[in-house]
Design a protein around this motif. Structure first.
Motif, PDB file in Angstrom:
ATOM      1  N   GLY A 122       0.854  -1.176   0.000  1.00  0.00           N
ATOM      2  CA  GLY A 122       0.000   0.000   0.000  1.00  0.00           C
ATOM      3  C   GLY A 122       0.890   1.226   0.000  1.00  0.00           C
ATOM      4  N   PRO A 123       0.409   2.386   0.225  1.00  0.00           N
ATOM      5  CA  PRO A 123      -0.988   2.746   0.455  1.00  0.00           C
ATOM      6  C   PRO A 123      -1.807   2.606  -0.827  1.00  0.00           C
ATOM      7  N   TRP A 124      -3.095   2.443  -0.637  1.00  0.00           N
ATOM      8  CA  TRP A 124      -4.018   2.191  -1.741  1.00  0.00           C
ATOM      9  C   TRP A 124      -4.793   3.440  -2.102  1.00  0.00           C
ATOM     10  N   LYS A 125      -5.085   3.581  -3.391  1.00  0.00           N
ATOM     11  CA  LYS A 125      -5.968   4.635  -3.894  1.00  0.00           C
ATOM     12  C   LYS A 125      -7.190   3.944  -4.476  1.00  0.00           C
ATOM     13  N   LEU A 126      -8.369   4.364  -4.045  1.00  0.00           N
ATOM     14  CA  LEU A 126      -9.611   3.730  -4.479  1.00  0.00           C
ATOM     15  C   LEU A 126     -10.385   4.670  -5.396  1.00  0.00           C
ATOM     16  N   ARG A 127     -10.958   4.073  -6.451  1.00  0.00           N
ATOM     17  CA  ARG A 127     -11.791   4.821  -7.390  1.00  0.00           C
ATOM     18  C   ARG A 127     -13.043   4.024  -7.700  1.00  0.00           C
ATOM     19  N   HIS A 128     -14.058   4.735  -8.163  1.00  0.00           N
ATOM     20  CA  HIS A 128     -15.353   4.144  -8.486  1.00  0.00           C
ATOM     21  C   HIS A 128     -15.654   4.470  -9.948  1.00  0.00           C
ATOM     22  N   PHE A 129     -15.909   3.436 -10.762  1.00  0.00           N
ATOM     23  CA  PHE A 129     -16.155   3.622 -12.192  1.00  0.00           C
ATOM     24  C   PHE A 129     -17.568   3.172 -12.554  1.00  0.00           C
ATOM     25  N   THR A 130     -18.222   3.987 -13.377  1.00  0.00           N
ATOM     26  CA  THR A 130     -19.560   3.678 -13.880  1.00  0.00           C
ATOM     27  C   THR A 130     -19.595   4.004 -15.374  1.00  0.00           C
ATOM     28  N   ASN A 131     -20.736   3.740 -15.988  1.00  0.00           N
ATOM     29  CA  ASN A 131     -20.866   4.051 -17.404  1.00  0.00           C
ATOM     30  C   ASN A 131     -20.871   5.562 -17.649  1.00  0.00           C
ATOM     31  N   GLU A 132     -20.981   6.369 -16.611  1.00  0.00           N
ATOM     32  CA  GLU A 132     -20.870   7.816 -16.764  1.00  0.00           C
ATOM     33  C   GLU A 132     -19.410   8.252 -16.884  1.00  0.00           C
TER      34      GLU A 132
ATOM     35  N   VAL B 218     -16.661   5.787 -17.941  1.00  0.00           N
ATOM     36  CA  VAL B 218     -15.988   5.037 -19.012  1.00  0.00           C
ATOM     37  C   VAL B 218     -16.694   5.357 -20.330  1.00  0.00           C
ATOM     38  N   ARG B 219     -15.921   5.842 -21.310  1.00  0.00           N
ATOM     39  CA  ARG B 219     -16.473   6.206 -22.621  1.00  0.00           C
ATOM     40  C   ARG B 219     -16.257   5.077 -23.623  1.00  0.00           C
ATOM     41  N   GLU B 220     -17.136   5.027 -24.594  1.00  0.00           N
ATOM     42  CA  GLU B 220     -17.005   4.088 -25.709  1.00  0.00           C
ATOM     43  C   GLU B 220     -16.787   2.659 -25.213  1.00  0.00           C
ATOM     44  N   ASP B 221     -17.441   2.318 -24.112  1.00  0.00           N
ATOM     45  CA  ASP B 221     -17.285   0.989 -23.523  1.00  0.00           C
ATOM     46  C   ASP B 221     -17.982  -0.045 -24.403  1.00  0.00           C
ATOM     47  N   LYS B 222     -17.254  -1.104 -24.706  1.00  0.00           N
ATOM     48  CA  LYS B 222     -17.819  -2.207 -25.486  1.00  0.00           C
ATOM     49  C   LYS B 222     -17.483  -3.516 -24.790  1.00  0.00           C
ATOM     50  N   VAL B 223     -18.440  -4.419 -24.771  1.00  0.00           N
ATOM     51  CA  VAL B 223     -18.241  -5.775 -24.282  1.00  0.00           C
ATOM     52  C   VAL B 223     -18.631  -6.708 -25.421  1.00  0.00           C
ATOM     53  N   ASP B 224     -17.718  -7.622 -25.755  1.00  0.00           N
ATOM     54  CA  ASP B 224     -17.915  -8.530 -26.890  1.00  0.00           C
ATOM     55  C   ASP B 224     -18.195  -7.761 -28.182  1.00  0.00           C
TER      56      ASP B 224
ATOM     57  N   LYS C 279     -19.814  -5.038 -28.670  1.00  0.00           N
ATOM     58  CA  LYS C 279     -21.075  -4.297 -28.721  1.00  0.00           C
ATOM     59  C   LYS C 279     -21.054  -3.166 -27.695  1.00  0.00           C
ATOM     60  N   PRO C 280     -21.540  -1.980 -28.084  1.00  0.00           N
ATOM     61  CA  PRO C 280     -21.596  -0.872 -27.119  1.00  0.00           C
ATOM     62  C   PRO C 280     -22.429  -1.256 -25.897  1.00  0.00           C
ATOM     63  N   VAL C 281     -21.937  -0.883 -24.734  1.00  0.00           N
ATOM     64  CA  VAL C 281     -22.637  -1.180 -23.488  1.00  0.00           C
ATOM     65  C   VAL C 281     -23.693  -0.104 -23.263  1.00  0.00           C
ATOM     66  N   GLU C 282     -24.928  -0.540 -23.177  1.00  0.00           N
ATOM     67  CA  GLU C 282     -26.030   0.389 -22.940  1.00  0.00           C
ATOM     68  C   GLU C 282     -26.594   0.245 -21.532  1.00  0.00           C
ATOM     69  N   ASP C 283     -26.365  -0.898 -20.901  1.00  0.00           N
ATOM     70  CA  ASP C 283     -26.834  -1.121 -19.536  1.00  0.00           C
ATOM     71  C   ASP C 283     -25.879  -0.447 -18.549  1.00  0.00           C
ATOM     72  N   GLU C 284     -26.400  -0.162 -17.372  1.00  0.00           N
ATOM     73  CA  GLU C 284     -25.559   0.423 -16.328  1.00  0.00           C
ATOM     74  C   GLU C 284     -24.547  -0.603 -15.845  1.00  0.00           C
TER      75      GLU C 284
ATOM     76  N   LYS D  22     -21.855  -4.168 -10.607  1.00  0.00           N
ATOM     77  CA  LYS D  22     -22.976  -4.354 -11.519  1.00  0.00           C
ATOM     78  C   LYS D  22     -22.410  -4.487 -12.929  1.00  0.00           C
ATOM     79  N   GLY D  23     -22.936  -5.407 -13.711  1.00  0.00           N
ATOM     80  CA  GLY D  23     -22.428  -5.663 -15.056  1.00  0.00           C
ATOM     81  C   GLY D  23     -23.182  -4.890 -16.100  1.00  0.00           C
ATOM     82  N   PRO D  24     -22.878  -5.051 -17.363  1.00  0.00           N
ATOM     83  CA  PRO D  24     -21.987  -6.058 -17.944  1.00  0.00           C
ATOM     84  C   PRO D  24     -20.536  -5.578 -18.002  1.00  0.00           C
ATOM     85  N   ASN D  25     -19.635  -6.498 -17.708  1.00  0.00           N
ATOM     86  CA  ASN D  25     -18.204  -6.248 -17.891  1.00  0.00           C
ATOM     87  C   ASN D  25     -17.457  -7.572 -17.779  1.00  0.00           C
ATOM     88  N   CYS D  26     -16.224  -7.566 -18.225  1.00  0.00           N
ATOM     89  CA  CYS D  26     -15.444  -8.807 -18.212  1.00  0.00           C
ATOM     90  C   CYS D  26     -15.031  -9.209 -16.802  1.00  0.00           C
TER      91      CYS D  26
END
Length: 158
Positions: free
Chosen positions: A31-41, A43-49, A51-56, A78-82
């Motif tokens: 450590g020390p550790w730095k924590l962050r929180h990521f959502t679809n707001e 991450v841009r241009e997020d794609k899974v498989d 396809k653009p991710v439209e779900d939260e 919460k998904g979708p993500n790898c």
């Protein structure tokens, strides 16, 4: 493709990020550790498989520097993500090592892995930082993250 690889990050995926951050700090002094929180707001241009991710989606990340290598712990919420897919299929453990690539190499590297039978599972941008995950699990017993390192203007949590 002959390329000199450099590892800039090692990542594990877990169900309880704060538990493991505490354990690594208490038991190993990592450590020390730095924590962050990521959502679809964030991450841009997020794609899974592909396809653009439209779900939260929602995941937490903790990072710390160990010498030249960043150690990362991800907890998907919460998904979708790898990351969720990994937890469901493999359980907690080593998810990926991140290798830096140049922005101009993205297309070439994606084509290289796809031609080798490693489809791209997830891609996205966070500010100036790009990530792509070719599915190398069967070949390497882990994933590779192709990363274009750049600034990430996401506030740290307390």
């Amino acid at each position: 493709m002959k390329k000199e690889w450099d590892i800039m990050q090692v990542c594990i995926v877990v169900k309880d990020l704060r538990k493991y951050v505490g354990n690594y700090w208490e038991k190993l002094g990592i450590g020390p550790w730095k924590l962050r929180h990521f959502t679809n707001e964030i991450v841009r241009e997020d794609k899974v498989d592909g396809k653009p991710v439209e779900d939260e989606f929602d995941f937490h990340i903790a990072t710390c520097q160990i010498g030249r290598v960043e150690f990362e712990i991800i907890q998907p919420v919460k998904g979708p993500n790898c990351y969720f897919r990994f937890l469901e299929e493999k359980g907690e453990g080593l998810h990926h090592v991140k290798v830096p690539i140049e922005k101009e190499e993205v297309g070439e590297m994606v084509r290289y892995f796809e031609a080798g039978g490693n489809p791209i599972l997830q891609t996205g941008w966070v500010d100036g930082d790009f990530h792509a995950y070719p599915d190398t699990q069967d070949d390497l017993a882990m994933m590779i993250e192709l990363g274009v390192p750049g600034p990430i203007d996401v506030p740290y949590e307390l």
